[in-house]
Design a protein around this motif. Sequence first.
Motif, PDB file in Angstrom:
ATOM      1  N   ARG A 112       9.067   8.925   2.619  1.00 20.30           N
ATOM      2  CA  ARG A 112       9.444   8.868   4.036  1.00 20.30           C
ATOM      3  C   ARG A 112       8.599   7.847   4.788  1.00 20.30           C
ATOM      4  NH1 ARG A 112       7.584   9.628   8.541  1.00 20.30           N
ATOM      5  NH2 ARG A 112       5.675  10.544   7.759  1.00 20.30           N
ATOM      6  N   GLN A 113       7.293   7.858   4.552  1.00 21.05           N
ATOM      7  CA  GLN A 113       6.392   6.925   5.218  1.00 21.05           C
ATOM      8  C   GLN A 113       6.726   5.478   4.836  1.00 21.05           C
ATOM      9  OE1 GLN A 113       2.261   7.274   4.048  1.00 21.05           O
ATOM     10  NE2 GLN A 113       1.568   6.510   6.015  1.00 21.05           N
ATOM     11  N   TYR A 114       6.932   5.234   3.552  1.00 22.22           N
ATOM     12  CA  TYR A 114       7.265   3.896   3.061  1.00 22.22           C
ATOM     13  C   TYR A 114       8.598   3.417   3.633  1.00 22.22           C
ATOM     14  CZ  TYR A 114       9.001   0.374  -0.215  1.00 22.22           C
ATOM     15  OH  TYR A 114       9.546  -0.765  -0.765  1.00 22.22           O
ATOM     16  N   ASN A 115       9.638   4.261   3.500  1.00 20.92           N
ATOM     17  CA  ASN A 115      10.967   3.866   3.974  1.00 20.92           C
ATOM     18  C   ASN A 115      10.976   3.618   5.478  1.00 20.92           C
ATOM     19  OD1 ASN A 115      12.078   3.944   1.420  1.00 20.92           O
ATOM     20  ND2 ASN A 115      12.963   5.971   1.662  1.00 20.92           N
ATOM     21  N   ARG A 144      14.381   0.421  -0.144  1.00 21.85           N
ATOM     22  CA  ARG A 144      14.199   1.856   0.082  1.00 21.85           C
ATOM     23  C   ARG A 144      13.998   2.584  -1.238  1.00 21.85           C
ATOM     24  NH1 ARG A 144      18.203   4.828   3.823  1.00 21.85           N
ATOM     25  NH2 ARG A 144      16.475   6.272   3.704  1.00 21.85           N
ATOM     26  N   LYS A 145      13.176   3.618  -1.196  1.00 20.02           N
ATOM     27  CA  LYS A 145      12.931   4.467  -2.359  1.00 20.02           C
ATOM     28  C   LYS A 145      13.689   5.781  -2.167  1.00 20.02           C
ATOM     29  CE  LYS A 145       9.777   1.775  -4.233  1.00 20.02           C
ATOM     30  NZ  LYS A 145      10.050   1.007  -5.411  1.00 20.02           N
ATOM     31  N   PRO A 146      14.210   6.341  -3.249  1.00 23.08           N
ATOM     32  CA  PRO A 146      14.943   7.604  -3.119  1.00 23.08           C
ATOM     33  C   PRO A 146      13.996   8.800  -3.010  1.00 23.08           C
ATOM     34  CG  PRO A 146      14.948   6.879  -5.394  1.00 23.08           C
ATOM     35  CD  PRO A 146      14.263   5.793  -4.602  1.00 23.08           C
ATOM     36  N   SER A 147      14.427   9.791  -2.254  1.00 19.46           N
ATOM     37  CA  SER A 147      13.673  11.041  -2.135  1.00 19.46           C
ATOM     38  C   SER A 147      14.048  11.970  -3.272  1.00 19.46           C
ATOM     39  CB  SER A 147      13.991  11.731  -0.804  1.00 19.46           C
ATOM     40  OG  SER A 147      13.541  10.946   0.262  1.00 19.46           O
ATOM     41  N   GLU A 163       0.834  -1.206   0.000  1.00 20.52           N
ATOM     42  CA  GLU A 163       0.000   0.000   0.000  1.00 20.52           C
ATOM     43  C   GLU A 163       0.870   1.259   0.000  1.00 20.52           C
ATOM     44  OE1 GLU A 163      -2.882   2.146   3.250  1.00 20.52           O
ATOM     45  OE2 GLU A 163      -3.034  -0.030   3.058  1.00 20.52           O
ATOM     46  N   TYR A 164       1.892   1.294   0.840  1.00 21.73           N
ATOM     47  CA  TYR A 164       2.790   2.455   0.899  1.00 21.73           C
ATOM     48  C   TYR A 164       3.604   2.595  -0.383  1.00 21.73           C
ATOM     49  CZ  TYR A 164       1.788   3.016   5.904  1.00 21.73           C
ATOM     50  OH  TYR A 164       1.183   3.233   7.113  1.00 21.73           O
ATOM     51  N   GLU A 165       4.024   1.482  -0.942  1.00 23.73           N
ATOM     52  CA  GLU A 165       4.786   1.532  -2.188  1.00 23.73           C
ATOM     53  C   GLU A 165       3.922   2.081  -3.316  1.00 23.73           C
ATOM     54  OE1 GLU A 165       8.079  -1.226  -4.335  1.00 23.73           O
ATOM     55  OE2 GLU A 165       6.169  -2.216  -3.915  1.00 23.73           O
ATOM     56  N   ILE A 213       4.511   5.361  -5.769  1.00 23.02           N
ATOM     57  CA  ILE A 213       4.368   5.334  -7.237  1.00 23.02           C
ATOM     58  C   ILE A 213       3.344   6.374  -7.691  1.00 23.02           C
ATOM     59  CG2 ILE A 213       3.548   3.909  -9.165  1.00 23.02           C
ATOM     60  CD1 ILE A 213       4.837   1.491  -7.669  1.00 23.02           C
ATOM     61  N   LYS A 214       2.237   6.475  -6.991  1.00 22.58           N
ATOM     62  CA  LYS A 214       1.197   7.446  -7.347  1.00 22.58           C
ATOM     63  C   LYS A 214       1.721   8.872  -7.202  1.00 22.58           C
ATOM     64  CE  LYS A 214      -2.506  10.095  -5.840  1.00 22.58           C
ATOM     65  NZ  LYS A 214      -2.140  11.487  -5.714  1.00 22.58           N
ATOM     66  N   ASN A 215       2.442   9.134  -6.122  1.00 20.34           N
ATOM     67  CA  ASN A 215       2.972  10.481  -5.918  1.00 20.34           C
ATOM     68  C   ASN A 215       4.064  10.812  -6.928  1.00 20.34           C
ATOM     69  OD1 ASN A 215       1.658  11.922  -3.607  1.00 20.34           O
ATOM     70  ND2 ASN A 215       2.056   9.961  -2.645  1.00 20.34           N
ATOM     71  N   TRP A 216       4.837   9.820  -7.358  1.00 15.28           N
ATOM     72  CA  TRP A 216       5.827  10.075  -8.414  1.00 15.28           C
ATOM     73  C   TRP A 216       5.102  10.428  -9.718  1.00 15.28           C
ATOM     74  CZ3 TRP A 216      10.415  11.743  -8.979  1.00 15.28           C
ATOM     75  CH2 TRP A 216      11.013  11.709 -10.236  1.00 15.28           C
ATOM     76  N   ALA A 217       4.002   9.734  -9.989  1.00 11.98           N
ATOM     77  CA  ALA A 217       3.223  10.042 -11.185  1.00 11.98           C
ATOM     78  C   ALA A 217       2.691  11.476 -11.124  1.00 11.98           C
ATOM     79  CB  ALA A 217       2.074   9.048 -11.341  1.00 11.98           C
ATOM     80  N   ASP A 218       2.326  11.942  -9.930  1.00 13.47           N
ATOM     81  CA  ASP A 218       1.872  13.326  -9.773  1.00 13.47           C
ATOM     82  C   ASP A 218       2.998  14.310 -10.067  1.00 13.47           C
ATOM     83  OD1 ASP A 218      -0.629  12.406  -9.102  1.00 13.47           O
ATOM     84  OD2 ASP A 218      -0.405  12.769  -6.938  1.00 13.47           O
ATOM     85  N   VAL A 219       4.227  13.967  -9.644  1.00 13.65           N
ATOM     86  CA  VAL A 219       5.387  14.816  -9.943  1.00 13.65           C
ATOM     87  C   VAL A 219       5.575  14.902 -11.457  1.00 13.65           C
ATOM     88  CG1 VAL A 219       7.911  14.966  -9.803  1.00 13.65           C
ATOM     89  CG2 VAL A 219       6.590  14.405  -7.759  1.00 13.65           C
TER      90      VAL A 219
END
Length: 198
Positions: free
Chosen positions: A156-159, A178-181, A31-33, A37-43
């Motif tokens: 941050r929440q996911y990591n 971990r995902k990069p910021s 769910e966090y991942e 992905i959704k927030n990256w798509a928004d970027v």
Amino acid sequence: MRKWLIPLIVIVVLGIIVYSLTAGVNNTAVEYEEGVIKNWADVENSYQRRSDLIPNLVSTVEGSADFERGTLTDVIEARAKATSVNVDAGNLNPQQIQQFQQAQGGLSSALSKLLVTVERYPDIKSNQNFLQLQSQLEGTENRISVARNRYNEAVRQYNTYIRKFPNNIFAGMFGFERKPSFEAEEGAENAPDVEFDF
């Protein structure tokens, strides 16, 4: 008959507990991942909006026959470079984000140069289309900032979740990394030099 029933019940209960724990960790991490992905798509969507505005801005400015063509060419080339960088949201890594940031930074720089250069041309500055496009571009820059902040919060929440104990054990087993910021470009902490050579 009862001697084997008690160990069987204990094993079944332990199995249910372990299953619930691992399934819960996996489902929450997924769910966090997906949020990342959704927030990256928004970027990317915000940057795409900016890229979509640029041809209209260039066309409006290009209408002025004596405008400096080199500046327009720089903006067009920077837009082409920025839109050619593709990042796989499901497989984000620091190198991909760095490459994306560099391309977008080049476009930001070219746009800033265009807007500063436009200051020399009162007929363009008073053009209603240009003013509307400039306003939309400013709004889009704000949207980009908000989208990057939301992406960083999701990361941050996911990591944090996948690094907490005992989640880190199960997250590692299930392949969560971990995902990069999204970080500021190098030198962004310094105020830019603004020069007006009129």
